[in-house]
Design an enzyme around this catalytic site. Structure first.
Site, short mmCIF file in Angstrom:
data_model
loop_
_atom_site.label_atom_id
_atom_site.label_comp_id
_atom_site.label_asym_id
_atom_site.label_seq_id
_atom_site.Cartn_x
_atom_site.Cartn_y
_atom_site.Cartn_z
N LYS A 28 72.68 27.42 85.17
CA LYS A 28 73.70 26.94 86.11
C LYS A 28 74.94 27.83 86.04
CE LYS A 28 76.08 22.59 87.39
NZ LYS A 28 76.35 21.20 86.97
N SER A 103 75.13 17.87 90.56
CA SER A 103 75.64 19.15 90.97
C SER A 103 74.76 20.34 90.57
CB SER A 103 77.04 19.35 90.39
OG SER A 103 76.99 19.48 88.99
N SER A 127 74.65 14.95 86.89
CA SER A 127 74.41 16.25 87.54
C SER A 127 73.15 16.98 87.08
CB SER A 127 75.62 17.17 87.36
OG SER A 127 76.66 16.75 88.20
#
Lengths: 424, 92
Positions: A28, A103, A127
């Site tokens: 990420k 997310s 997330s």
């Protein structure tokens, strides 16, 4: 790549030999990679190149993993659909035309599309688990303190943990084995509770004989009918393999969403104060003094959702409102913890749908922030309680993936891995 | 709910505290959205006072020198630097 999974595609080779040698990993883009830009999905950091690695990235390299790219994400982790990314939304490989969840949407999509074997995300209020559920893969939110946050760009640091994604529970657990454990650069970490010779991956036996599952009724209320049906089918499958379930009640979770958002926004307003365009990040070409220049830099560098959360957090902490919002939210957090402790004293794990709804259509829900926040109802209580949780594919409703969430006691990751591995 | 509605002036005040410039459209839109969101946060009033049992220990490292980023690396991402220092805007 049509799905827009990566913000930066770059290969970072790890050590020649190690438990992850030959394994590709998507990371990420809020996890620092030395020499490779780390944008947090924001224009603010579009050109930012960290001078050091996050601890989890050092551990990936030492374990021989190959990092294949920096995965797309909601800006600074603030979103449930990946659509707040400055670099555009991500298409869901498991449900084209739908959001991948947020997310950590790019991380989950990378695994679902086969672009990476496993991935790292971060979970502040769901997330990791939300995109795992929406993309039909496995995602683990570790107990607060199990994984180092050194080098993770902070959004709400009392809530967040880095966590792994995999196609199977065992794959995700293997990645957890590499990243878990204490780090002297993050004082909130501690050693894993693993015994000598034990690993997280070897807990993935699928053995659920005698497992006591508590089902919090509050987390089924208001959920989509197809999601609830798929959830019960998965529970029935676990029952067939020897597990038992009973209903439990967590009255405090009715207040979890508002408590979560007050705390997360308050922490965000403080954490994101560092972005002033002086030491790193976007810098406005503005005339004027210190304050005027910062305000212009921040207007240009942050997107809508980030501004919204910074402003609401500033409001919640401002004179006259602190007791009304922030203090009450901390009371709610303590209440949620107590409720979970009580429910887990009479059950081995707690089960619910990960998300109360199937993946949204792209563009469906951007205009109403409050409606978006409410979609996090089942995931945020776990962060408030600092507990571990896993999202595992439960099946589909109308061709759309549904995730089952299991929550366990603090540092009870092995128990979650064992239970969830009965399903994937 | 008109008493609790958030005024554009309040949004501008908070934006000033947070050092974020907003244009007029953003101020109006945020004022409307904040009214909804803050009304929802009001339900925290129903939360009872709860004893918080914090089971925490301080974690300290030995106070010893250790390597840190060298100056050049630390300045690499700065928009302006001078004589080995970050260069910011005028303070006033």
């Amino acid at each position: 790549m049509s799905e827009n999974i990566y913000i930066t595609e770059e290969r970072i080779e790890g050590a020649d030999d190690g438990p992850l040698s030959g394994t590709t990993v998507a990371v990420k883009d809020n996890i620092s990679t030395e020499g490779v830009r780390t944008t947090c999905g924001s224009e603010m950091l579009a050109e930012y190149v960290p001078p050091y690695d996050a601890t989890v990235v050092s551990r990936l390299k030492e374990a021989g993993a190959t990092i294949v790219g920096k995965a797309n994400m909601d800006e600074f982790g603030m979103g449930t659909t990946n659509e707040t990314s400055h670099f555009g939304s991500v298409d869901n490989p498991a449900a084209p035309g739908r959001v991948p969840g947020g997310s950590s949407g790019g991380s989950a999509a990378a695994v679902a599309a086969g672009e990476a074997d496993v991935a790292l995300g971060s979970d502040t209020g769901g997330s990791v688990r939300c995109p795992a559920a929406f993309c039909g893969v496995v995602g683990i939110k570790p107990t607060y303190g199990l994984v180092s946050r050194y080098g993770l760009v902070a959004y709400a640091n009392s809530l967040e943990q880095i966590g792994p994604f995999g196609e199977t529970v065992e794959d995700a657990a293997q990645l957890l084995d590499v990243i878990a454990g204490d780090d002297d650069r993050d004082a909130t970490t501690r050693e894993t509770p693993l015994e000598e010779g034990e690993t997280y991956a070897d807990a993935a036996t699928g053995d659920v004989d005698g497992l006591q599952i508590g089902v919090p009724t509050e987390l089924l209320e208001g959920a989509d009918e197809g999601v609830v049906e798929t959830f019960w089918d998965a529970i029935a499958e676990l029952e067939d393999r020897g597990a038992e379930y009973h209903e439990v009640s967590l009255p405090s979770v009715e207040h979890a969403v508002e408590a979560y958002y007050v705390i997360a926004m308050s922490e965000a307003s403080s954490n994101l104060a560092r972005f002033d365009g002086v030491r790193y990040g976007h810098s406005a070409d503005a005339e004027g003094n210190w304050n005027e220049t910062f305000a212009r830099t921040r207007e240009e560098g942050f997107g809508d959702e980030v501004k919204r959360r910074i402003l609401l957090g500033t409001y919640a902490l401002s004179a006259g409102y602190h007791d009304k919002y922030y203090k009450k939210a901390q009371d709610a957090r303590a209440w949620v913890k107590q409720d979970f402790d009580e429910a887990l004293s009479e059950a081995d794990v707690l089960a619910s749908p990960t998300m109360p709804v199937p993946p949204f259509e792209l563009g469906e829900s951007l205009d109403d922030p409050l409606q978006m926040y409410l979609a996090d109802a089942n995931t945020v209580p776990v962060n408030l309680a600092d507990l571990p949780a896993i999202s595992v594919p439960a099946g589909e409703t109308d061709g759309l993936p549904v995730g089952l969430q299991l929550v366990g006691p603090a540092f009870g990751e092995r128990r979650l891995i064992r239970a969830a591995s009965a399903l994937a | 709910m008109s008493d609790d509605a958030v005024s554009p002036e309040e949004v501008r005040h908070v934006a000033g505290l947070a050092r974020v410039d907003l244009d007029d459209d953003e101020v109006d839109r945020f004022a409307r959205q904040f009214a909804d969101i803050l009304e929802y946060f009001e339900t925290l009033d129903e939360v009872p006072e709860v004893d918080r049992e914090a089971d925490l220990t301080n974690v300290m490292r030995p106070d010893e020198e250790r390597d840190s980023l060298d100056r050049e690396a630390a300045l690499e991402n700065a928009s302006k630097a001078e004589d080995g220092y970050f260069k910011g805007p005028n303070v006033s």
